[in-house]
Design a protein around this motif. Structure first.
Motif, mmCIF file in Angstrom:
data_model
loop_
_atom_site.group_PDB
_atom_site.id
_atom_site.type_symbol
_atom_site.label_atom_id
_atom_site.label_comp_id
_atom_site.label_asym_id
_atom_site.label_seq_id
_atom_site.Cartn_x
_atom_site.Cartn_y
_atom_site.Cartn_z
ATOM 1 N N UNK A 1 -10.599 -10.402 7.647
ATOM 2 C CA UNK A 1 -9.465 -9.642 7.099
ATOM 3 C C UNK A 1 -9.550 -9.556 5.574
ATOM 4 N N UNK A 2 -8.837 -8.631 4.984
ATOM 5 C CA UNK A 2 -8.861 -8.505 3.524
ATOM 6 C C UNK A 2 -8.238 -9.726 2.855
ATOM 7 N N UNK A 3 -8.797 -10.078 1.715
ATOM 8 C CA UNK A 3 -8.246 -11.182 0.927
ATOM 9 C C UNK A 3 -7.049 -10.663 0.129
ATOM 10 N N UNK A 4 -6.323 -11.562 -0.479
ATOM 11 C CA UNK A 4 -5.182 -11.149 -1.302
ATOM 12 C C UNK A 4 -5.622 -10.276 -2.471
ATOM 13 N N UNK A 5 -6.767 -10.595 -3.082
ATOM 14 C CA UNK A 5 -7.277 -9.773 -4.183
ATOM 15 C C UNK A 5 -7.646 -8.374 -3.699
ATOM 16 N N UNK A 6 -8.220 -8.274 -2.506
ATOM 17 C CA UNK A 6 -8.571 -6.966 -1.965
ATOM 18 C C UNK A 6 -7.313 -6.152 -1.663
ATOM 19 N N UNK A 58 -4.434 -6.384 -3.142
ATOM 20 C CA UNK A 58 -3.900 -5.955 -4.435
ATOM 21 C C UNK A 58 -4.677 -4.768 -4.976
ATOM 22 N N UNK A 59 -6.004 -4.797 -4.859
ATOM 23 C CA UNK A 59 -6.833 -3.710 -5.381
ATOM 24 C C UNK A 59 -6.513 -2.385 -4.703
ATOM 25 N N UNK A 60 -6.410 -2.378 -3.391
ATOM 26 C CA UNK A 60 -6.171 -1.120 -2.685
ATOM 27 C C UNK A 60 -4.737 -0.631 -2.871
ATOM 28 N N UNK A 61 -3.790 -1.543 -2.983
ATOM 29 C CA UNK A 61 -2.399 -1.118 -3.191
ATOM 30 C C UNK A 61 -2.182 -0.512 -4.572
#
Length: 108
Positions: free
Chosen positions: A66-71, A73-76
């Motif tokens: 699954x996506x990490x928290x940093x990922x 944040x990046x896409x949002x």
């Protein structure tokens, strides 16, 4: 990193993360894998967004990576809601808009 996964956000939308082979004419070296992140209302719409961009054989089986928290944040924080990078484990590489992956590489 192979595989993919998703994370459901508090508002009900999802972020889907997939590890895919980069397109042959894209902005990556041949055979290089890319990590693609998509923000959408649900998993099916996220996959449909990628298929509409020309990535036809895109499937999400399971939730192994699954996506990490940093990922997330990046896409949002990206206006298109679809980003990628070629070195998923390298925090120094920036996330790129999906249009950069889909356009042909410059001739050398």
């Amino acid at each position: 990193m192979a595989g993919g996964g998703f994370a459901r956000l508090p508002d009900g939308s999802v972020v889907v993360a997939l590890s895919l082979a980069g397109p042959p004419d894209g902005g990556v070296r041949p055979g290089e894998r890319v990590r693609v992140l998509v923000h959408a209302a649900n998993r099916q719409r996220a996959l449909t967004r990628l298929r509409n961009l020309g990535l036809r054989a895109v499937y999400l089986r399971g939730n192994s990576h699954p996506p990490t928290l940093d990922e997330i944040t990046a896409v949002l924080h990206h206006p298109d809601g679809v980003v990628w990078r070629s070195a998923p484990d390298d925090d120094t590489e920036s996330w790129h808009p999906i249009a950069r992956l889909m356009r042909p590489a410059p001739a050398t």
